[in-house]
Design an enzyme around this catalytic site. Structure first.
Site, PDB file in Angstrom:
ATOM      1  N   ARG A 285     -14.318 -43.968 -34.096  1.00 17.72           N
ATOM      2  CA  ARG A 285     -15.227 -43.325 -35.037  1.00 17.72           C
ATOM      3  C   ARG A 285     -16.609 -43.252 -34.409  1.00 17.72           C
ATOM      4  O   ARG A 285     -17.314 -44.238 -34.304  1.00 17.72           O
ATOM      5  CB  ARG A 285     -15.267 -44.128 -36.346  1.00 17.72           C
ATOM      6  CG  ARG A 285     -16.397 -43.721 -37.272  1.00 17.72           C
ATOM      7  CD  ARG A 285     -16.268 -44.358 -38.640  1.00 17.72           C
ATOM      8  NE  ARG A 285     -16.159 -45.808 -38.622  1.00 17.72           N
ATOM      9  CZ  ARG A 285     -17.203 -46.631 -38.493  1.00 17.72           C
ATOM     10  NH1 ARG A 285     -18.412 -46.170 -38.315  1.00 17.72           N
ATOM     11  NH2 ARG A 285     -17.009 -47.938 -38.526  1.00 17.72           N
ATOM     12  N   HIS A 289     -19.414 -45.090 -40.725  1.00 17.21           N
ATOM     13  CA  HIS A 289     -18.248 -45.099 -41.612  1.00 17.21           C
ATOM     14  C   HIS A 289     -18.423 -44.042 -42.697  1.00 17.21           C
ATOM     15  O   HIS A 289     -17.525 -43.235 -42.958  1.00 17.21           O
ATOM     16  CB  HIS A 289     -18.080 -46.476 -42.237  1.00 17.21           C
ATOM     17  CG  HIS A 289     -17.033 -46.554 -43.291  1.00 17.21           C
ATOM     18  ND1 HIS A 289     -15.688 -46.462 -43.011  1.00 17.21           N
ATOM     19  CD2 HIS A 289     -17.117 -46.685 -44.635  1.00 17.21           C
ATOM     20  CE1 HIS A 289     -14.997 -46.543 -44.125  1.00 17.21           C
ATOM     21  NE2 HIS A 289     -15.833 -46.682 -45.130  1.00 17.21           N
ATOM     22  N   TYR A 298     -23.953 -53.292 -36.142  1.00 20.56           N
ATOM     23  CA  TYR A 298     -22.792 -54.102 -35.806  1.00 20.56           C
ATOM     24  C   TYR A 298     -22.055 -53.671 -34.542  1.00 20.56           C
ATOM     25  O   TYR A 298     -21.085 -54.315 -34.151  1.00 20.56           O
ATOM     26  CB  TYR A 298     -21.803 -54.139 -36.987  1.00 20.56           C
ATOM     27  CG  TYR A 298     -21.345 -52.794 -37.497  1.00 20.56           C
ATOM     28  CD1 TYR A 298     -20.317 -52.083 -36.862  1.00 20.56           C
ATOM     29  CD2 TYR A 298     -21.918 -52.224 -38.625  1.00 20.56           C
ATOM     30  CE1 TYR A 298     -19.891 -50.855 -37.330  1.00 20.56           C
ATOM     31  CE2 TYR A 298     -21.490 -50.994 -39.116  1.00 20.56           C
ATOM     32  CZ  TYR A 298     -20.481 -50.318 -38.463  1.00 20.56           C
ATOM     33  OH  TYR A 298     -20.058 -49.096 -38.925  1.00 20.56           O
TER      34      TYR A 298
END
Length: 392
Positions: A285, A289, A298
């Site tokens: 990805r 998200h 992160y």
């Protein structure tokens, strides 16, 4: 004296030879533990070189290859336009597919018209393959409808926000197909994070026991929001299928040819009455998200950069240019088509009418319900309490 200092004193009494031995052993252990490239089905390398696979292969014409490339380019443009619209306040939320175009277009183009698809909320490329108007996908994210398309018209179910529940729907639908004696198949999408949900594992149990004609397509994009894949499983996801009694295969999710070949094979297997298959599309990805997420908190930039070198669109373009399968005019025309699509999406979204606030009560139950009637009356009174008789 502390434990640390005692350990340190013992270490200093070791001979220099022991130190060298320990150092060499540690280096060897570290090398063995370093991540290696996963084993997966691949037909087109990141450099755009065509390779063969003993079990899965595909023979496409130049026109078919250009069609796959066009699908991915236009899907990416639609996706980027939707992201921009959300940033401009035109959509409440958007889940980008950036980087997953090959997984979705490859698997989507493997379907027959009579097959049925159960998506999550990110399968914009599969919706494109099924002929769903891309602007219809945006109504839900703008808050003007609960879906925007008729699932039976394209055999493409409404987007599912609840993680993993669509796999149970897909399994039940596939069991119905088998009962009816039809030779069509079902394709169910979910992500690596959803693979940890009970619904997904229950669907594996039922599909295996009833030999349901369903293909489970897991897009492993490495991150379940902020949770990396290594915190979700101790084995590759595709190997989980073995414990339920049906085959699993891992495919290069950035290789549209491999995704097409593997999904086509799994669907044909389902149609022959040989039961379910789990496909793990190993991809990434590229974006957040959803537009409410900040991936910089992160994951490292270096990780994304490494995956950008495996871009699914660029590898097809490199292959076509190397083999002379597309000329400059093709790419120029596609660029113009891409711009036109972006303009069309912007215009349609901004022109979407504000729905009747009371309409959400109309189709809750087929024959009406006393509780819904009560809620409708309460909401109508609430709306009337605002100046002008309607809430702003």
């Amino acid at each position: 004296m502390t434990v640390e200092s005692t350990a340190a004193r013992k270490t200093t009494r070791r001979s220099s030879g022991a130190k060298r031995t320990t150092s060499a052993a540690s280096a060897k252990k570290a090398q063995a533990a370093s991540p290696a490239e996963p084993e997966l089905v691949q037909l087109l390398t990141p450099e755009g070189e065509r390779v063969q696979h003993p079990e899965y292969d595909i023979d496409l014409s130049a026109e078919e290859l250009r069609g796959l490339y066009r699908d991915m380019v236009l899907t990416r443009r639609f996706d980027s336009e939707a992201t921009s619209l959300q940033r401009q306040g035109e959509l409440g939320l958007w889940a980008s597919l950036l980087g997953q175009e090959a997984a979705q277009i490859g698997s989507g183009r493997a379907l027959r018209d009579d097959d049925y698809v159960f998506p999550t909320y990110r399968e914009h490329g599969v919706a494109w393959c099924r002929g769903v108007d891309p602007t219809n996908l945006l109504g839900m994210f703008r808050g003007v409808n609960n879906g925007g398309w008729d699932p039976s018209s394209n055999n493409f179910h409404l987007y599912t926000i609840v993680l993993g529940s669509q796999t149970l729907h897909a399994t039940g639908y596939a069991m119905g197909i088998a009962k009816d004696g039809a030779d069509s198949a079902v394709l169910a999408y979910f992500g690596d994070g959803a693979s940890s949900q009970g619904d997904v594992n229950e669907s594996f149990v039922f599909s295996a026991v009833y030999n349901a004609p369903v293909v489970f397509f897991c897009q492993n994009n490495q991150w379940a929001i902020s949770e990396p894949i290594e915190k979700q499983t101790r084995v590759p996801l595709y190997q989980r299928a073995r414990g339920f009694g049906f085959p699993g295969v891992r495919v290069d999710g950035n290789d549209v040819l491999a995704c097409l070949a593997v999904t086509r094979s799994a669907l044909e297997r389902a149609r022959r009455g040989e039961g379910p298959t789990l496909i793990e599309a190993f991809t990434y990805r590229m974006a957040a998200h959803t537009t409410s997420d900040d991936p910089t908190r992160y994951r490292r930039d270096a990780e994304r950069e490494a995956w950008e070198a495996k871009d699914p669109i660029q590898r097809v373009k490199a292959y076509m240019e190397r083999e002379g399968l597309a000329d400059a005019a093709f790419f120029e025309e596609l660029e113009a088509e891409s711009e036109a699509l972006g303009k069309h999406v912007r215009e349609v979204v901004r022109a979407m009418p504000v729905p009747d606030h009371m309409a959400m009560f109309d189709h809750t139950y087929a024959d009406g319900h006393a509780l819904v009637d009560e809620e409708r009356a309460q909401f109508a009174a609430y709306q009337a309490s605002f100046e002008g008789g309607e809430g702003e």
